[in-house]
Design an enzyme around this catalytic site. Structure first.
Site, PDB file in Angstrom:
ATOM      1  N   GLU A 246     -25.262 -12.863  25.213  1.00 12.49           N
ATOM      2  CA  GLU A 246     -24.064 -12.703  26.047  1.00 12.49           C
ATOM      3  C   GLU A 246     -24.188 -13.498  27.341  1.00 12.49           C
ATOM      4  O   GLU A 246     -23.199 -13.998  27.867  1.00 12.49           O
ATOM      5  CB  GLU A 246     -23.831 -11.216  26.359  1.00 12.49           C
ATOM      6  CG  GLU A 246     -22.533 -10.967  27.114  1.00 12.49           C
ATOM      7  CD  GLU A 246     -22.226  -9.494  27.287  1.00 12.49           C
ATOM      8  OE1 GLU A 246     -21.082  -9.179  27.645  1.00 12.49           O
ATOM      9  OE2 GLU A 246     -23.127  -8.659  27.071  1.00 12.49           O
ATOM     10  N   SER A 386     -24.096  -7.877  36.165  1.00  9.70           N
ATOM     11  CA  SER A 386     -23.565  -8.575  37.335  1.00  9.70           C
ATOM     12  C   SER A 386     -24.559  -9.630  37.833  1.00  9.70           C
ATOM     13  O   SER A 386     -25.757  -9.567  37.575  1.00  9.70           O
ATOM     14  CB  SER A 386     -23.257  -7.588  38.461  1.00  9.70           C
ATOM     15  OG  SER A 386     -24.453  -7.114  39.042  1.00  9.70           O
ATOM     16  N   ASN A 387     -24.019 -10.593  38.579  1.00 11.77           N
ATOM     17  CA  ASN A 387     -24.890 -11.661  39.088  1.00 11.77           C
ATOM     18  C   ASN A 387     -25.927 -11.126  40.059  1.00 11.77           C
ATOM     19  O   ASN A 387     -27.012 -11.699  40.200  1.00 11.77           O
ATOM     20  CB  ASN A 387     -24.040 -12.748  39.735  1.00 11.77           C
ATOM     21  CG  ASN A 387     -23.339 -13.606  38.701  1.00 11.77           C
ATOM     22  OD1 ASN A 387     -23.341 -13.283  37.511  1.00 11.77           O
ATOM     23  ND2 ASN A 387     -22.748 -14.701  39.141  1.00 11.77           N
TER      24      ASN A 387
END
Length: 404
Positions: A246, A386-387
């Site tokens: 992903e 999340s980043n």
């Protein structure tokens, strides 16, 4: 690293272009032009997937033994780039890109025989049930229980941000089969038909107007033990394996396509003043910044292709780097493409974006998608981990000395 293509790959690119020119028909191309989210509407995406599968190209990353192409990493990258260049619809990834590799590695022979062909021909359309309210990027904190009852697990709770669940006929899930001191233990991976008694799907409409995500409720849903993938409690290891797929991918080609839109529109003279946005130094600065991000991302993706082609594993660290830099490059390119439209970027194009709509787009060529893409793409740096979480992962690699 040698980024040059050999004769074999040059010929392959030509073959892909010829196929796209021949098979990317008007209806499918028009449907793709209306795609503002991460994947095309199933009425478009499934039709395209069936065409690809009929040609033997339905699963670019799968090995031949399971019906895939057996392509190397460079061929897969070329195929993705050419599909984006030609304006092909994005096929929904949950089955092909995420669940398929999991079943190949962790599934039983019976599960492989049942699920893989049905993923390949789009008989099964999958949703991913991972996140819960309060358990998104910190996925290991998920709480939805699955209690063993004979030959079934009984599952109650809710999953959220479940993309395409309103279209899916199957869902794969992470559930908690045991409460342990280490929250990563006691998690199990399983699948269920989406029409099983007790499952309810509630839509979540995004700020860009798409119905793409949902909240899914499970009320004493019975899932047979035979639908468990891997061993009980092995879910976290399976999820980490799945998330490598992903979080990787070809971000640069899509980003570049929106920079091309921005450059083209910014060079159109204003009908009243005759001025061009392209001559505005502030716009050129933002465009140049986005172009540098996209170029850097492109070379990072080439590094991955080079590593994979030489038999190396990309690994968790590089998957996180691709996710962070790739999504940020996309967001920058989407934003510049909206700016290039001027006042047309404020137009509400939601009706024109609907599949089959006869509402004409507002503004110049290429004005239909950018604003919706920009709004939809704000989530790209959140979903899939999340980043901020990805940067924490990279810090741990650095702290452990695994990244110099």
């Amino acid at each position: 690293m040698d980024a040059r293509l050999g004769d074999t790959h040059v010929r392959f690119r030509q073959e892909v272009r010829a196929f796209l020119d021949r098979e990317l028909t008007g209806d499918i191309r028009e449907g793709a032009r209306r795609q503002a989210g991460i994947a095309a509407d199933p009425s478009v995406g499934v039709a395209w997937q069936k065409k690809l599968n009929a040609h033997g190209w339905g699963a670019p990353a799968w090995p031949k033994e399971y019906g895939g192409t057996g392509w190397d990493a460079a061929q897969r990258q070329i195929f993705d780039e050419e599909c984006i260049r030609a304006g092909a619809p994005s096929v929904w990834v949950s089955g092909l890109q995420l669940l398929g590799p999991v079943v190949m590695r962790f599934g039983t022979s019976e599960q492989k025989a049942f699920f893989l062909p049905r993923i390949l021909d789009s008989e099964h359309y999958w949703a991913q049930g991972f996140s819960e309210p309060g358990s998104g990027s910190d996925l290991a904190s998920l709480q939805m229980p699955a209690v063993r009852d004979g030959d079934d697990y009984v599952v109650s709770g809710t999953k959220i941000w479940t993309s395409h669940a309103h279209w899916a006929n199957w869902i794969f899930l992470l559930v908690r089969t045991e409460k342990t001191a280490n929250k990563r233990d006691g998690i199990t991976f399983m699948v269920t038909p989406a029409d099983a008694p007790g499952i309810t799907v509630q839509p979540i409409i995004s700020m860009s107007g798409e119905h793409e995500t949902n909240q899914v409720f499970f009320d004493n849903v019975r899932i047979p033990v035979r639908y468990r993938i891997g061993a009980e409690g092995q879910g976290w290891d399976i999820a980490k394996y799945l998330l490598e797929f992903e979080r990787s991918g070809a971000y640069a080609a899509l980003s570049q396509s929106y920079l091309d839109i921005a450059r083209r529109n910014a060079r159109i003279p204003d009908p009243v003043t005759g001025e061009r946005l392209w001559d505005d130094p502030c716009f050129r600065r933002d465009y140049a910044d986005a172009q540098l991000r996209v170029t850097a991302q492109s070379w990072t993706e080439k590094r991955v292709i080079s590593a994979l082609s030489s038999g190396k594993n990309a690994g968790d660290a590089l998957a996180s780097i691709l996710k962070v830099r790739g999504t940020e490059a996309q967001q920058a390119s989407f934003e510049v493409s909206v700016t290039s439209l001027g006042a047309f970027g404020m137009a509400d194009q939601r009706e024109a974006l609907r599949p089959g709509s006869n509402t004409p787009p507002i503004g110049p060529e290429g004005a239909l998608q950018p604003t919706a893409r920009h709004l939809n793409g704000r989530a790209a740096s959140i979903y899939g981990g999340s980043n901020e979480i990805q940067r924490n992962i990279l810090f741990r690699f650095i702290a452990d000395g695994r990244i110099p």
